[in-house]
Design an enzyme around this catalytic site. Sequence first.
Site, PDB file in Angstrom:
ATOM      1  N   PRO A 248     -10.096 -20.609  11.397  1.00 47.01           N
ATOM      2  CA  PRO A 248     -10.357 -20.047  12.733  1.00 47.01           C
ATOM      3  C   PRO A 248     -10.218 -18.521  12.725  1.00 47.01           C
ATOM      4  CG  PRO A 248      -8.809 -21.883  12.871  1.00 47.01           C
ATOM      5  CD  PRO A 248      -9.028 -21.614  11.408  1.00 47.01           C
TER       6      PRO A 248
ATOM      7  N   SER B 199      -7.183  -1.115  10.466  1.00 38.78           N
ATOM      8  CA  SER B 199      -7.800  -2.209   9.719  1.00 38.78           C
ATOM      9  C   SER B 199      -9.226  -2.446  10.193  1.00 38.78           C
ATOM     10  CB  SER B 199      -6.966  -3.478   9.962  1.00 38.78           C
ATOM     11  OG  SER B 199      -7.637  -4.605   9.469  1.00 38.78           O
TER      12      SER B 199
ATOM     13  N   TYR C 134      -2.815  -9.529  15.949  1.00 38.63           N
ATOM     14  CA  TYR C 134      -2.607  -8.476  14.947  1.00 38.63           C
ATOM     15  C   TYR C 134      -3.649  -7.362  15.120  1.00 38.63           C
ATOM     16  CZ  TYR C 134      -3.122  -6.039  10.537  1.00 38.63           C
ATOM     17  OH  TYR C 134      -3.271  -5.046   9.589  1.00 38.63           O
TER      18      TYR C 134
ATOM     19  N   LYS D 222      -3.290  -3.239  16.259  1.00 37.48           N
ATOM     20  CA  LYS D 222      -3.802  -2.049  15.547  1.00 37.48           C
ATOM     21  C   LYS D 222      -4.693  -1.220  16.473  1.00 37.48           C
ATOM     22  CE  LYS D 222      -1.886  -2.522  11.645  1.00 37.48           C
ATOM     23  NZ  LYS D 222      -1.002  -1.517  11.095  1.00 37.48           N
TER      24      LYS D 222
ATOM     25  N   ASN E  81       9.284  -7.192   4.535  1.00 36.58           N
ATOM     26  CA  ASN E  81       8.225  -7.785   3.703  1.00 36.58           C
ATOM     27  C   ASN E  81       8.138  -7.070   2.352  1.00 36.58           C
ATOM     28  OD1 ASN E  81       6.188  -9.748   3.347  1.00 36.58           O
ATOM     29  ND2 ASN E  81       4.595  -8.224   3.766  1.00 36.58           N
TER      30      ASN E  81
ATOM     31  N   ILE F 294       0.845  -1.206   0.000  1.00 33.16           N
ATOM     32  CA  ILE F 294       0.000   0.000   0.000  1.00 33.16           C
ATOM     33  C   ILE F 294       0.882   1.258   0.000  1.00 33.16           C
ATOM     34  CG2 ILE F 294      -1.870   1.215   1.199  1.00 33.16           C
ATOM     35  CD1 ILE F 294      -2.620  -1.570   2.430  1.00 33.16           C
TER      36      ILE F 294
ATOM     37  N   ASP G 216      12.022   1.890   5.160  1.00 30.48           N
ATOM     38  CA  ASP G 216      11.526   0.514   5.197  1.00 30.48           C
ATOM     39  C   ASP G 216      12.704  -0.382   5.591  1.00 30.48           C
ATOM     40  OD1 ASP G 216       8.841  -0.784   3.472  1.00 30.48           O
ATOM     41  OD2 ASP G 216      10.361  -2.151   4.274  1.00 30.48           O
TER      42      ASP G 216
HETATM   43  P1  NAD Z   1       3.330  -4.644   3.436  1.00 33.14           P
HETATM   44  O1  NAD Z   1       3.905  -5.717   4.292  1.00 33.14           O
HETATM   45  O2  NAD Z   1       3.383  -4.804   1.967  1.00 33.14           O
HETATM   46  O3  NAD Z   1       4.013  -3.249   3.801  1.00 33.14           O
HETATM   47  C1  NAD Z   1       4.537  -2.961   5.077  1.00 33.14           C
HETATM   48  C2  NAD Z   1       5.963  -2.509   4.886  1.00 33.14           C
HETATM   49  O4  NAD Z   1       6.514  -2.184   6.158  1.00 33.14           O
HETATM   50  C3  NAD Z   1       6.855  -3.591   4.283  1.00 33.14           C
HETATM   51  O5  NAD Z   1       7.556  -3.049   3.177  1.00 33.14           O
HETATM   52  C4  NAD Z   1       7.802  -3.987   5.405  1.00 33.14           C
HETATM   53  O6  NAD Z   1       9.079  -4.360   4.911  1.00 33.14           O
HETATM   54  C5  NAD Z   1       7.820  -2.732   6.230  1.00 33.14           C
HETATM   55  N1  NAD Z   1       8.090  -2.931   7.672  1.00 33.14           N
HETATM   56  C6  NAD Z   1       7.515  -3.824   8.499  1.00 33.14           C
HETATM   57  N2  NAD Z   1       7.998  -3.671   9.737  1.00 33.14           N
HETATM   58  C7  NAD Z   1       8.892  -2.648   9.683  1.00 33.14           C
HETATM   59  C8  NAD Z   1       9.726  -2.017  10.630  1.00 33.14           C
HETATM   60  N3  NAD Z   1       9.750  -2.409  11.921  1.00 33.14           N
HETATM   61  N4  NAD Z   1      10.520  -0.996  10.223  1.00 33.14           N
HETATM   62  C9  NAD Z   1      10.523  -0.602   8.924  1.00 33.14           C
HETATM   63  N5  NAD Z   1       9.754  -1.165   7.987  1.00 33.14           N
HETATM   64  C10 NAD Z   1       8.947  -2.172   8.359  1.00 33.14           C
HETATM   65  O7  NAD Z   1       1.835  -4.417   3.932  1.00 33.14           O
HETATM   66  P2  NAD Z   1       0.700  -3.524   3.303  1.00 33.14           P
HETATM   67  O8  NAD Z   1      -0.349  -4.435   2.821  1.00 33.14           O
HETATM   68  O9  NAD Z   1       1.269  -2.491   2.418  1.00 33.14           O
HETATM   69  O10 NAD Z   1       0.148  -2.855   4.620  1.00 33.14           O
HETATM   70  C11 NAD Z   1       0.550  -1.571   5.052  1.00 33.14           C
HETATM   71  C12 NAD Z   1      -0.098  -1.288   6.384  1.00 33.14           C
HETATM   72  O11 NAD Z   1      -1.509  -1.394   6.243  1.00 33.14           O
HETATM   73  C13 NAD Z   1       0.297  -2.274   7.484  1.00 33.14           C
HETATM   74  O12 NAD Z   1       0.445  -1.549   8.684  1.00 33.14           O
HETATM   75  C14 NAD Z   1      -0.900  -3.194   7.579  1.00 33.14           C
HETATM   76  O13 NAD Z   1      -1.063  -3.733   8.859  1.00 33.14           O
HETATM   77  C15 NAD Z   1      -2.042  -2.263   7.226  1.00 33.14           C
HETATM   78  N6  NAD Z   1      -3.201  -2.946   6.652  1.00 33.14           N
HETATM   79  C16 NAD Z   1      -3.033  -3.769   5.573  1.00 33.14           C
HETATM   80  C17 NAD Z   1      -4.128  -4.451   5.059  1.00 33.14           C
HETATM   81  C18 NAD Z   1      -3.960  -5.421   3.919  1.00 33.14           C
HETATM   82  O14 NAD Z   1      -4.788  -6.319   3.779  1.00 33.14           O
HETATM   83  N7  NAD Z   1      -2.951  -5.281   3.081  1.00 33.14           N
HETATM   84  C19 NAD Z   1      -5.401  -4.252   5.613  1.00 33.14           C
HETATM   85  C20 NAD Z   1      -5.535  -3.373   6.684  1.00 33.14           C
HETATM   86  C21 NAD Z   1      -4.422  -2.723   7.204  1.00 33.14           C
HETATM   87  C1  WQD Z   2     -10.991 -13.215   2.533  1.00 31.53           C
HETATM   88  C2  WQD Z   2     -11.982 -14.368   2.422  1.00 31.53           C
HETATM   89  C3  WQD Z   2     -11.378 -16.263   3.767  1.00 31.53           C
HETATM   90  C4  WQD Z   2      -7.738 -17.303   1.589  1.00 31.53           C
HETATM   91  C5  WQD Z   2      -7.347 -10.359   6.388  1.00 31.53           C
HETATM   92  C6  WQD Z   2      -6.952  -9.857   7.735  1.00 31.53           C
HETATM   93  C7  WQD Z   2      -7.327  -8.408   7.871  1.00 31.53           C
HETATM   94  C8  WQD Z   2      -6.774  -7.579   6.722  1.00 31.53           C
HETATM   95  C9  WQD Z   2      -7.098  -8.172   5.398  1.00 31.53           C
HETATM   96  C10 WQD Z   2      -4.689  -6.639   7.366  1.00 31.53           C
HETATM   97  C11 WQD Z   2     -12.295 -15.042   3.758  1.00 31.53           C
HETATM   98  C12 WQD Z   2     -11.342 -16.629   2.309  1.00 31.53           C
HETATM   99  C13 WQD Z   2      -8.905 -16.692   2.003  1.00 31.53           C
HETATM  100  C14 WQD Z   2      -7.801 -18.611   1.048  1.00 31.53           C
HETATM  101  C15 WQD Z   2     -10.191 -18.580   1.356  1.00 31.53           C
HETATM  102  N1  WQD Z   2      -5.345  -7.492   6.767  1.00 31.53           N
HETATM  103  N2  WQD Z   2     -10.104 -17.318   1.893  1.00 31.53           N
HETATM  104  N3  WQD Z   2      -9.041 -19.209   0.939  1.00 31.53           N
HETATM  105  O1  WQD Z   2      -9.533 -12.606   6.356  1.00 31.53           O
HETATM  106  O2  WQD Z   2     -10.977 -10.752   5.420  1.00 31.53           O
HETATM  107  O3  WQD Z   2      -8.741 -10.236   6.248  1.00 31.53           O
HETATM  108  O4  WQD Z   2      -6.717  -9.556   5.381  1.00 31.53           O
HETATM  109  O5  WQD Z   2      -5.095  -5.777   8.089  1.00 31.53           O
HETATM  110  O6  WQD Z   2      -6.845  -7.983   9.087  1.00 31.53           O
HETATM  111  O7  WQD Z   2      -7.626 -10.612   8.740  1.00 31.53           O
HETATM  112  O8  WQD Z   2      -8.962 -11.492   4.140  1.00 31.53           O
HETATM  113  O9  WQD Z   2      -8.091 -12.294   2.003  1.00 31.53           O
HETATM  114  O10 WQD Z   2      -7.502 -13.561   4.085  1.00 31.53           O
HETATM  115  O11 WQD Z   2      -9.832 -13.670   3.232  1.00 31.53           O
HETATM  116  O12 WQD Z   2     -11.264 -19.161   1.252  1.00 31.53           O
HETATM  117  O13 WQD Z   2      -6.794 -19.235   0.691  1.00 31.53           O
HETATM  118  O14 WQD Z   2     -11.384 -15.403   1.616  1.00 31.53           O
HETATM  119  O15 WQD Z   2     -11.864 -17.335   4.536  1.00 31.53           O
HETATM  120  O16 WQD Z   2     -13.629 -15.436   3.718  1.00 31.53           O
HETATM  121  P1  WQD Z   2      -9.638 -11.349   5.600  1.00 31.53           P
HETATM  122  P2  WQD Z   2      -8.496 -12.767   3.325  1.00 31.53           P
END
Ligand code: NAD
Ligand code: WQD
Length: 360
Positions: free
Chosen positions: A300, A132, A156, A160, A35, A12, A31
């Site tokens: 779960p 999140s 997790y 948050k 990841n 993101i 960064d």
């Molecule tokens: P991502 O893992 O692609 O990006 C996170 C970045 O932070 C990575 O590049 C990683 O290397 C870096 N990082 C992690 N720990 C670090 C540290 N201690 N110091 C410096 N860098 C560090 O994840 P993303 O999907 O881009 O998510 C970005 C943010 O959004 C995260 O905080 C995540 O929890 C939150 N978020 C993501 C989702 C999702 O589904 N992708 C949903 C809700 C919230």
């Molecule tokens: C979506 C749907 C699964 C994988 C998670 C985190 C949440 C946020 C986003 C960071 C569900 C189903 C999934 C698979 C499947 N991340 N599924 N087979 O669980 O809504 O959210 O990611 O903040 O905190 O909990 O997203 O993409 O994992 O799952 O059937 O191999 O797909 O059961 O119904 P989720 P997801």
Amino acid sequence: MNILLTGGAGYIGSHTALALMARGHQLVLVDNFSNSQPEVLKRLSNLSQGMPGSFDFHQLDICDAKALAAVFAAKAAAGQHFDAVIHFAGLKAVGESAREPLKYYQHNVAGTVTLLNVMQQYQVNCLVFSSSATVYGDPQSLPLTEQSPTGPQSVYGRSKFMVEHILADYCAANAAFSAVVLRYFNPVGAHPSGQLGEDPQGIPNNLLPFISQVAVGRREALTVFGNDYPTPDGTGVRDYIHVLDLADGHVRALEQLCNQAGQHLFNLGTGQGYSVLEMVEAFRQVSGHPIPLHFAPRRPGDVSACYADAGKARQQLGWQAQLNLTDMVSDTWRWQQQNPQGYRTANQAVGTAVEENADV
Ligand code: NAD
Ligand code: WQD
């Protein structure tokens, strides 16, 4: 504006960096690559050619206060200061968070406190935080508004939620501070160039990266977790949102709220839910590839359905998701086809494939 992006090389963060550079902002990305891959930076350089904004990068861990402070000090030495920080850095794997809670609290909670301390030292008074929808836990009613009851079900999610509380307390104590908390629903999609996208390491936890790896032939079949949910087709329903829309949400929140002290909380979702089987069908249609699947018991901690009421962001930020399911799926598919092993080079990818196969 001068903006620091923690986790700026991530999924993101990288898309948001590009959207901010298109608006003319000057960025510093930090960064630790835990990841993400340095290759992201080359792609960002190419894609931002000709844009009014620019970026610098520092490899560091946000838990390292000295390294972080050095970035703020360098800015000050150049006669500038950060107007805002967008804080993406953090760990996000729900399953891993149960096995390694201290690591999650260290990076997500303690790391944020370290960042806030350095911001305080350099009088930087605006933070946009990646929260999140997982903080809502199992919804009592849908759609979820920002006022809906909360109750995160995972380490997790609690990490948050703790940061949300820390930011509220800090805002209460510092009348100049603005904290914008963005609760993302399910981010998916990729940059339409096919140059930036989500690059999960190992076996993807999330649905769309898994489906796209099946479509590209990297994995044999999707496991659908649960087909007995109280949803129209029995599979889980989620609010998938294109990462470009999410990036735009950050730009708007930042530009409008950074000078307004206090805590501001927004859902970023589309308001529309899709089931697992609807996502599979959309991917099959766009890719033209079969997506073999089998059903397994519920995962779960999963909830039946989760989608946003996105009205507050629409009314207060003028932000609304513009991209639809076809955009999300076709951009994911383009990224997957152009980068079948993500950002890794062919050599690294061979090692990864062997490791992954051992796990499967
Ligand atoms: P991502 O893992 O692609 O990006 C996170 C970045 O932070 C990575 O590049 C990683 O290397 C870096 N990082 C992690 N720990 C670090 C540290 N201690 N110091 C410096 N860098 C560090 O994840 P993303 O999907 O881009 O998510 C970005 C943010 O959004 C995260 O905080 C995540 O929890 C939150 N978020 C993501 C989702 C999702 O589904 N992708 C949903 C809700 C919230
Ligand atoms: C979506 C749907 C699964 C994988 C998670 C985190 C949440 C946020 C986003 C960071 C569900 C189903 C999934 C698979 C499947 N991340 N599924 N087979 O669980 O809504 O959210 O990611 O903040 O905190 O909990 O997203 O993409 O994992 O799952 O059937 O191999 O797909 O059961 O119904 P989720 P997801």
